[in-house]
Design an enzyme around this catalytic site. Sequence first.
Site, PDB file in Angstrom:
ATOM      1  N   GLU B 168       0.757  -1.319   0.021  1.00  0.00           N
ATOM      2  CA  GLU B 168       0.129   0.284   0.247  1.00  0.00           C
ATOM      3  C   GLU B 168       0.696   0.967  -0.055  1.00  0.00           C
ATOM      4  O   GLU B 168       2.078   1.077   0.505  1.00  0.00           O
ATOM      5  CB  GLU B 168      -1.146   0.676   1.354  1.00  0.00           C
ATOM      6  CG  GLU B 168      -0.644  -0.257   2.686  1.00  0.00           C
ATOM      7  CD  GLU B 168       0.989   0.306   3.023  1.00  0.00           C
ATOM      8  OE1 GLU B 168       1.034   1.742   2.783  1.00  0.00           O
ATOM      9  OE2 GLU B 168       1.536  -0.251   3.432  1.00  0.00           O
ATOM     10  N   GLU B 311       3.844  -0.405   1.521  1.00  0.00           N
ATOM     11  CA  GLU B 311       4.392  -0.556  -0.384  1.00  0.00           C
ATOM     12  C   GLU B 311       4.267  -2.004  -0.855  1.00  0.00           C
ATOM     13  O   GLU B 311       4.558  -2.440  -1.423  1.00  0.00           O
ATOM     14  CB  GLU B 311       5.786  -0.258  -1.086  1.00  0.00           C
ATOM     15  CG  GLU B 311       6.095   1.553  -0.744  1.00  0.00           C
ATOM     16  CD  GLU B 311       7.372   2.394  -1.272  1.00  0.00           C
ATOM     17  OE1 GLU B 311       7.719   1.097  -2.121  1.00  0.00           O
ATOM     18  OE2 GLU B 311       7.363   3.332  -1.058  1.00  0.00           O
TER      19      GLU B 311
END
Lengths: 344, 344
Positions: B168, B311
Amino acid sequence: ADAAAMTSARERQAQLTKPAGALGLLEDLSVRLAGVFGTDRPHPRGVAVIVAAGDHGVVAEGVSAYPPEVTAAMVAGFTASTPSGMGGAAVNVIARTVGAKVYVADVGVNAELPTHPALENLKVRMGTRNLRLERAMTADETLQAILAGSDLAGRAIAEGADLLVPGEMGIGNTTPASAVTARMLGASVASVTGRGTGVDDATLARKRQVISAALDRDASHAGDPLGVMADLGGLEIAFMLGVMLRAASERRAIVLDGFVEGSAALVGVALAPELRDYLFPAGQCAETGHAAQLAHLGLTPMFDLGLRLGEGTGGVLAAPMLLSAAATLREMQTFAEASVPDRE
Amino acid sequence: ADAAAMTSARERQAQLTKPAGALGLLEDLSVRLAGVFGTDRPHPRGVAVIVAAGDHGVVAEGVSAYPPEVTAAMVAGFTASTPSGMGGAAVNVIARTVGAKVYVADVGVNAELPTHPALENLKVRMGTRNLRLERAMTADETLQAILAGSDLAGRAIAEGADLLVPGEMGIGNTTPASAVTARMLGASVASVTGRGTGVDDATLARKRQVISAALDRDASHAGDPLGVMADLGGLEIAFMLGVMLRAASERRAIVLDGFVEGSAALVGVALAPELRDYLFPAGQCAETGHAAQLAHLGLTPMFDLGLRLGEGTGGVLAAPMLLSAAATLREMQTFAEASVPDRE
């Protein structure tokens, strides 16, 4: 290591598109790799694990859970033909998975091994002498083993290795590793002697007595690291020392696997303190005494999977982390390059 | 998960040429992977990280160290052309190093992003509402985001992914992640709210007040997990939940990265307890509250590198370990196959 490259790498890490420090230990590793490779854009490529095998006269004292014949059998396993490729041992399998090359060396197995194109016959002796009773190796044997390690590391580097993983196989070899560690650290035998492949309480007690007797017998001292290696070490341990010294001298990174490898590193940094800059401990190994080795080296391991296998397995598992750490310096964009606003 | 495959895998681990247990956590992971893939010879191949981006209305409360424009800028970075290939962010670089495929989805960025062939436009909304004042998402928006995640995971699986890493990017998203975690675990706000990208003491105090206010406002309860996600969550968090549910339903392994991913997993296991069997936590994340998430899930992470980036970076770093764990079951020889004597 190259201090200017490290400074530059540290500055660069602060400009990459992520919160400062958000990559944690990976940032420190990247800076150390910059020091090893002499650039703030390090690009290590090949990974090689060099597995050295040797036997130990001290197994006559009953210090291992496994019969000494396992050393030779495992060497055969390292080079066996299997449906998946060469080698059916853990180190082969993990190396295949991460793309590492495997070198196998007989530096002191107590058996005549069949020749095999992938087995380097670098045998110095059919195993060490019983270190409880006498010096494990002569000075000459120790040097031969070190030079054999240096030579094979040199070949691996010539064949593309930038990360070198010294690995070992030798039934009984946590006994010399503990003896060397106790002597080099001035630590108590109990604090650096564990269960190796999994000995029971009675065997552990005997193993500690044997090591204490060896330390009482032996007149070597930490100020004479090669003397300690000869008196208390092993052929594959001396060989790994040679791998480490050669790798550092050619400015390659050394991924340090477990406790036996750590004992070679302790001798290495006593001989050449700069070696420390080239050492990257893989995992916290489950063997008693490994934490004391790393504390002495002042280095932080990358993971704690409870591994206690040796062979270089942990080192090979760690290789992708080191390659990734280097890649962040080399390939990540800076805030300026990516036009990302930095923190307010 | 397949209990028979796990039993068979456990028996097989005991026969492989290594001391029992010497591969530590790797052995447990291999058994769990056998359960996921329904065989004692699991062969996961492709690794995919799916990075979902979304913005958060709660950034109006000043809960992040970075301006919200960073979300859109980082999405551009994930798909930027660089000399090394697509993407200059940490997740791109690490994925290239370990051979993982990167998917990037805009599920709720508060900007019109330029079209890009590698950017999936799955935008549900221009960011969530401010969860301090009102529900972050409607039930319908939440479901749209979950389904978008499920769909993209399905495509990644069709394109070869066996290990899926939900990742994310969303400035401010540790605030909803902490709110969801506090609600799902019944934990105090302070115990599950940390510094995110690195906020100062004053901002941390404000962040905790905002989360407390949201919990006071919000009537959702842990028995209604989707209600908690809608009220307190985020679009990219709901999307990751969809990725996880789809991966598990197609019997693929999910590598769980950090704290924000963990909040989605808490909602997921509340909806479908079997999801737990498919989750493999990568690293212990440095964010406060991550340890509480893993304790609730009853799962052990593979490393502790102090990562706090998100991420999906940690998940991608862990992939080689999982592939290696599976490979030991599949490719290692047994004592009998290798004619190695077992312990005495």
